[in-house]
Design a protein around this motif. Structure first.
Motif, PDB file in Angstrom:
ATOM      1  N   ARG A   1       0.840  -1.200   0.000  1.00 16.08           N
ATOM      2  CA  ARG A   1       0.000   0.000   0.000  1.00 16.08           C
ATOM      3  C   ARG A   1       0.876   1.252   0.000  1.00 16.08           C
ATOM      4  O   ARG A   1       0.558   2.253  -0.648  1.00 16.08           O
ATOM      5  CB  ARG A   1      -0.955   0.000   1.201  1.00 16.08           C
ATOM      6  CG  ARG A   1      -1.924  -1.176   1.205  1.00 16.08           C
ATOM      7  CD  ARG A   1      -3.111  -0.965   2.116  1.00 16.08           C
ATOM      8  NE  ARG A   1      -2.777  -0.713   3.503  1.00 16.08           N
ATOM      9  CZ  ARG A   1      -2.528  -1.653   4.412  1.00 16.08           C
ATOM     10  NH1 ARG A   1      -2.564  -2.932   4.064  1.00 16.08           N
ATOM     11  NH2 ARG A   1      -2.243  -1.343   5.662  1.00 16.08           N
ATOM     12  N   GLU A   2       1.987   1.191   0.726  1.00 15.48           N
ATOM     13  CA  GLU A   2       2.931   2.316   0.701  1.00 15.48           C
ATOM     14  C   GLU A   2       3.458   2.547  -0.706  1.00 15.48           C
ATOM     15  O   GLU A   2       3.533   3.689  -1.186  1.00 15.48           O
ATOM     16  CB  GLU A   2       4.117   2.024   1.640  1.00 15.48           C
ATOM     17  CG  GLU A   2       3.826   2.132   3.122  1.00 15.48           C
ATOM     18  CD  GLU A   2       5.091   1.916   3.929  1.00 15.48           C
ATOM     19  OE1 GLU A   2       6.040   2.722   3.774  1.00 15.48           O
ATOM     20  OE2 GLU A   2       5.150   0.927   4.693  1.00 15.48           O
ATOM     21  N   VAL A   3       3.840   1.463  -1.368  1.00 17.86           N
ATOM     22  CA  VAL A   3       4.374   1.571  -2.727  1.00 17.86           C
ATOM     23  C   VAL A   3       3.309   2.127  -3.665  1.00 17.86           C
ATOM     24  O   VAL A   3       3.589   2.975  -4.525  1.00 17.86           O
ATOM     25  CB  VAL A   3       4.880   0.209  -3.220  1.00 17.86           C
ATOM     26  CG1 VAL A   3       5.241   0.280  -4.697  1.00 17.86           C
ATOM     27  CG2 VAL A   3       6.095  -0.246  -2.411  1.00 17.86           C
ATOM     28  N   ALA A   4       2.078   1.665  -3.500  1.00 15.01           N
ATOM     29  CA  ALA A   4       0.991   2.143  -4.357  1.00 15.01           C
ATOM     30  C   ALA A   4       0.832   3.653  -4.228  1.00 15.01           C
ATOM     31  O   ALA A   4       0.638   4.355  -5.236  1.00 15.01           O
ATOM     32  CB  ALA A   4      -0.316   1.444  -3.989  1.00 15.01           C
ATOM     33  N   ALA A   5       0.932   4.164  -3.006  1.00 18.96           N
ATOM     34  CA  ALA A   5       0.814   5.615  -2.798  1.00 18.96           C
ATOM     35  C   ALA A   5       1.933   6.345  -3.533  1.00 18.96           C
ATOM     36  O   ALA A   5       1.701   7.385  -4.177  1.00 18.96           O
ATOM     37  CB  ALA A   5       0.851   5.934  -1.311  1.00 18.96           C
ATOM     38  N   ARG A   6       3.136   5.801  -3.470  1.00 19.31           N
ATOM     39  CA  ARG A   6       4.272   6.447  -4.132  1.00 19.31           C
ATOM     40  C   ARG A   6       4.106   6.452  -5.649  1.00 19.31           C
ATOM     41  O   ARG A   6       4.441   7.425  -6.326  1.00 19.31           O
ATOM     42  CB  ARG A   6       5.572   5.736  -3.730  1.00 19.31           C
ATOM     43  CG  ARG A   6       5.946   5.946  -2.266  1.00 19.31           C
ATOM     44  CD  ARG A   6       7.108   5.064  -1.841  1.00 19.31           C
ATOM     45  NE  ARG A   6       8.338   5.418  -2.538  1.00 19.31           N
ATOM     46  CZ  ARG A   6       9.500   4.774  -2.365  1.00 19.31           C
ATOM     47  NH1 ARG A   6       9.547   3.740  -1.511  1.00 19.31           N
ATOM     48  NH2 ARG A   6      10.574   5.147  -3.021  1.00 19.31           N
ATOM     49  N   VAL A   7       3.572   5.366  -6.170  1.00 16.41           N
ATOM     50  CA  VAL A   7       3.355   5.296  -7.613  1.00 16.41           C
ATOM     51  C   VAL A   7       2.257   6.264  -8.033  1.00 16.41           C
ATOM     52  O   VAL A   7       2.382   6.965  -9.048  1.00 16.41           O
ATOM     53  CB  VAL A   7       2.987   3.857  -8.036  1.00 16.41           C
ATOM     54  CG1 VAL A   7       2.516   3.841  -9.494  1.00 16.41           C
ATOM     55  CG2 VAL A   7       4.180   2.926  -7.861  1.00 16.41           C
ATOM     56  N   LEU A   8       1.182   6.339  -7.275  1.00 19.12           N
ATOM     57  CA  LEU A   8       0.067   7.209  -7.633  1.00 19.12           C
ATOM     58  C   LEU A   8       0.492   8.662  -7.737  1.00 19.12           C
ATOM     59  O   LEU A   8      -0.005   9.407  -8.587  1.00 19.12           O
ATOM     60  CB  LEU A   8      -1.063   7.051  -6.610  1.00 19.12           C
ATOM     61  CG  LEU A   8      -1.850   5.736  -6.723  1.00 19.12           C
ATOM     62  CD1 LEU A   8      -2.735   5.531  -5.512  1.00 19.12           C
ATOM     63  CD2 LEU A   8      -2.672   5.708  -8.000  1.00 19.12           C
ATOM     64  N   VAL A   9       1.436   9.070  -6.899  1.00 21.91           N
ATOM     65  CA  VAL A   9       1.931  10.450  -6.962  1.00 21.91           C
ATOM     66  C   VAL A   9       2.584  10.736  -8.303  1.00 21.91           C
ATOM     67  O   VAL A   9       2.526  11.862  -8.809  1.00 21.91           O
ATOM     68  CB  VAL A   9       2.912  10.732  -5.805  1.00 21.91           C
ATOM     69  CG1 VAL A   9       3.677  12.017  -6.037  1.00 21.91           C
ATOM     70  CG2 VAL A   9       2.160  10.835  -4.494  1.00 21.91           C
ATOM     71  N   THR A  10       3.182   9.728  -8.910  1.00 23.58           N
ATOM     72  CA  THR A  10       3.842   9.947 -10.202  1.00 23.58           C
ATOM     73  C   THR A  10       2.835  10.282 -11.304  1.00 23.58           C
ATOM     74  O   THR A  10       3.188  10.874 -12.312  1.00 23.58           O
ATOM     75  CB  THR A  10       4.676   8.723 -10.642  1.00 23.58           C
ATOM     76  OG1 THR A  10       3.808   7.623 -10.950  1.00 23.58           O
ATOM     77  CG2 THR A  10       5.650   8.311  -9.551  1.00 23.58           C
ATOM     78  N   PHE A  11       1.566   9.919 -11.111  1.00 23.99           N
ATOM     79  CA  PHE A  11       0.531  10.270 -12.085  1.00 23.99           C
ATOM     80  C   PHE A  11       0.115  11.738 -11.958  1.00 23.99           C
ATOM     81  O   PHE A  11      -0.397  12.317 -12.905  1.00 23.99           O
ATOM     82  CB  PHE A  11      -0.710   9.382 -11.901  1.00 23.99           C
ATOM     83  CG  PHE A  11      -0.460   7.933 -12.184  1.00 23.99           C
ATOM     84  CD1 PHE A  11       0.172   7.526 -13.353  1.00 23.99           C
ATOM     85  CD2 PHE A  11      -0.857   6.956 -11.280  1.00 23.99           C
ATOM     86  CE1 PHE A  11       0.396   6.186 -13.619  1.00 23.99           C
ATOM     87  CE2 PHE A  11      -0.641   5.613 -11.534  1.00 23.99           C
ATOM     88  CZ  PHE A  11      -0.006   5.231 -12.703  1.00 23.99           C
ATOM     89  N   GLY A  12       0.333  12.313 -10.763  1.00 24.48           N
ATOM     90  CA  GLY A  12      -0.048  13.702 -10.536  1.00 24.48           C
ATOM     91  C   GLY A  12      -1.350  13.823  -9.772  1.00 24.48           C
ATOM     92  O   GLY A  12      -2.280  13.028  -9.963  1.00 24.48           O
ATOM     93  N   PHE A  13      -1.445  14.824  -8.900  1.00 20.29           N
ATOM     94  CA  PHE A  13      -2.632  14.986  -8.063  1.00 20.29           C
ATOM     95  C   PHE A  13      -3.871  15.412  -8.841  1.00 20.29           C
ATOM     96  O   PHE A  13      -4.986  15.347  -8.315  1.00 20.29           O
ATOM     97  CB  PHE A  13      -2.356  16.005  -6.953  1.00 20.29           C
ATOM     98  CG  PHE A  13      -1.516  15.461  -5.829  1.00 20.29           C
ATOM     99  CD1 PHE A  13      -1.948  14.361  -5.109  1.00 20.29           C
ATOM    100  CD2 PHE A  13      -0.310  16.044  -5.501  1.00 20.29           C
ATOM    101  CE1 PHE A  13      -1.186  13.849  -4.073  1.00 20.29           C
ATOM    102  CE2 PHE A  13       0.467  15.539  -4.472  1.00 20.29           C
ATOM    103  CZ  PHE A  13       0.036  14.434  -3.747  1.00 20.29           C
ATOM    104  N   THR A  14      -3.708  15.852 -10.077  1.00 18.16           N
ATOM    105  CA  THR A  14      -4.871  16.238 -10.860  1.00 18.16           C
ATOM    106  C   THR A  14      -5.549  15.037 -11.525  1.00 18.16           C
ATOM    107  O   THR A  14      -6.635  15.185 -12.081  1.00 18.16           O
ATOM    108  CB  THR A  14      -4.489  17.270 -11.945  1.00 18.16           C
ATOM    109  OG1 THR A  14      -3.463  16.722 -12.774  1.00 18.16           O
ATOM    110  CG2 THR A  14      -4.000  18.566 -11.314  1.00 18.16           C
ATOM    111  N   GLU A  15      -4.929  13.877 -11.450  1.00 14.13           N
ATOM    112  CA  GLU A  15      -5.545  12.677 -12.001  1.00 14.13           C
ATOM    113  C   GLU A  15      -6.759  12.291 -11.144  1.00 14.13           C
ATOM    114  O   GLU A  15      -6.657  12.211  -9.927  1.00 14.13           O
ATOM    115  CB  GLU A  15      -4.552  11.509 -12.018  1.00 14.13           C
ATOM    116  CG  GLU A  15      -3.715  11.416 -13.258  1.00 14.13           C
ATOM    117  CD  GLU A  15      -4.549  11.072 -14.484  1.00 14.13           C
ATOM    118  OE1 GLU A  15      -5.426  10.189 -14.392  1.00 14.13           O
ATOM    119  OE2 GLU A  15      -4.324  11.683 -15.537  1.00 14.13           O
ATOM    120  N   PRO A  16      -7.899  12.047 -11.762  1.00 15.77           N
ATOM    121  CA  PRO A  16      -9.107  11.689 -11.008  1.00 15.77           C
ATOM    122  C   PRO A  16      -8.891  10.501 -10.078  1.00 15.77           C
ATOM    123  O   PRO A  16      -8.266   9.510 -10.447  1.00 15.77           O
ATOM    124  CB  PRO A  16     -10.114  11.340 -12.124  1.00 15.77           C
ATOM    125  CG  PRO A  16      -9.642  12.120 -13.306  1.00 15.77           C
ATOM    126  CD  PRO A  16      -8.143  12.106 -13.216  1.00 15.77           C
ATOM    127  N   GLY A  17      -9.398  10.645  -8.863  1.00 15.39           N
ATOM    128  CA  GLY A  17      -9.371   9.550  -7.902  1.00 15.39           C
ATOM    129  C   GLY A  17      -8.217   9.568  -6.924  1.00 15.39           C
ATOM    130  O   GLY A  17      -8.311   8.968  -5.843  1.00 15.39           O
TER     131      GLY A  17
END
Length: 288
Positions: free
Chosen positions: A51-67
């Motif tokens: 779950r920690e890794v998932a959070a780090r990866v999601l940031v690479t998409f950018g906070f403007t990405e939906p969800g």
């Protein structure tokens, strides 16, 4: 470099880095795994490290990405692992883009995390998470202005690291947090050295209200056993300028023979005196 680091962590926790596309070609992905799968992992995976890794990866998409913002808000409030909750806080920071329009859009999304971060600061049972939340609010600077009241309450936190991070956050917010001068003034007498240091830091950066603690800053400068804190007090006195002119005798006092042995402290005192040159002349001194 960040992608290589994340990939190595993914392999270490046993996550398959490349999955079949299954029609995901239109969805942002990291190494073949779509955003939706990372969102699902953050929400549902039973292994906290994943779950920690998932959070780090999601940031690479950018906070403007939906969800993503909503997923972070949920994890911060509900994840059972303090490591994951702290990780969420650690990933929140100011946008780095120089594009003004893009920056404004990202800031608009990040603002949605400000209140959840302040809730974590006040209510999370883990001091690690509370400290991480305070640091995140500090990194956001003026975006954290709506949390000033919460920061004032958090200055009473039982954990010294959290109190220090809160004091720093107040200073990073700046003049919008000037109403917290009394809390910072009290913190100059804290038993924990980092709290005293960051309280001194903040008092020099919240505007003229910080001058209400001039006497306390002067005392801290003259008597604190830590030279880093003495230097920070001198710096803040200088930032306050003539509104802190009552501290001039204390700054001058450090130049008495044998009084202040730390060269960095003496240098900072001299610089701060230089910002009050007109007042200094009234003491029969000049800045050279």
């Amino acid at each position: 470099a960040m992608r290589r680091i994340l990939l190595s962590v993914l392999l270490a926790v046993g996550f398959p880095c490349v999955l079949p596309s299954l029609g995901w070609s239109q969805e942002p992905n990291f190494e073949g795994t779509p955003k939706s799968e990372w969102l699902k992992m953050l929400k549902e995976d039973k292994v906290s490290r994943r779950r920690e890794v998932a959070a780090r990866v999601l940031v690479t998409f950018g906070f403007t990405e939906p969800g993503i913002i909503e997923a972070f808000k949920t994890a911060l409030a509900e994840d059972q692992s303090e490591k994951v909750r702290a990780q969420i806080c650690n990933l929140v920071t100011q946008p780095s883009t120089a594009d003004a329009e893009r920056r404004k859009k990202i800031e608009g999304e990040i603002r949605k995390l400000v209140v959840p971060l302040s809730d974590a600061l006040l209510n999370d049972k883990s001091p690690e998470v509370r400290t991480a939340a305070a640091k995140a609010l500090g990194r956001l600077g003026q975006l954290s202005t709506p949390t000033v009241k919460a920061l004032g309450e958090a200055m009473k936190d039982k954990d010294g690291n959290t109190r220090a991070a809160v004091a720093e956050a107040i200073g990073r917010i700046g003049s919008a947090a000037s109403s917290l001068a009394p809390e910072l003034k009290s913190a100059l007498g804290d038993m924990e050295a980092p709290v005293r240091q960051w309280a001194a830091f903040a008092l020099g950066r919240i505007g003229t209200e910080g001058a209400s603690a001039t006497a306390e800053l002067a005392k801290l400068f003259s008597s604190d056993p830590d030279p880093v804190i003495r230097s920070e007090a001198a710096l803040s006195i200088g930032l306050l300028g003539t509104s802190a002119k009552e501290a001039i005798p204390a700054l001058l006092g450090c130049f008495a023979e044998g009084k202040e042995k730390d060269a960095n402290v003496r240098t900072q005192a001299a610089k701060s005196l230089g910002k009050m040159e007109d007042e200094l002349k009234k003491h029969g001194r000049v800045v050279i």
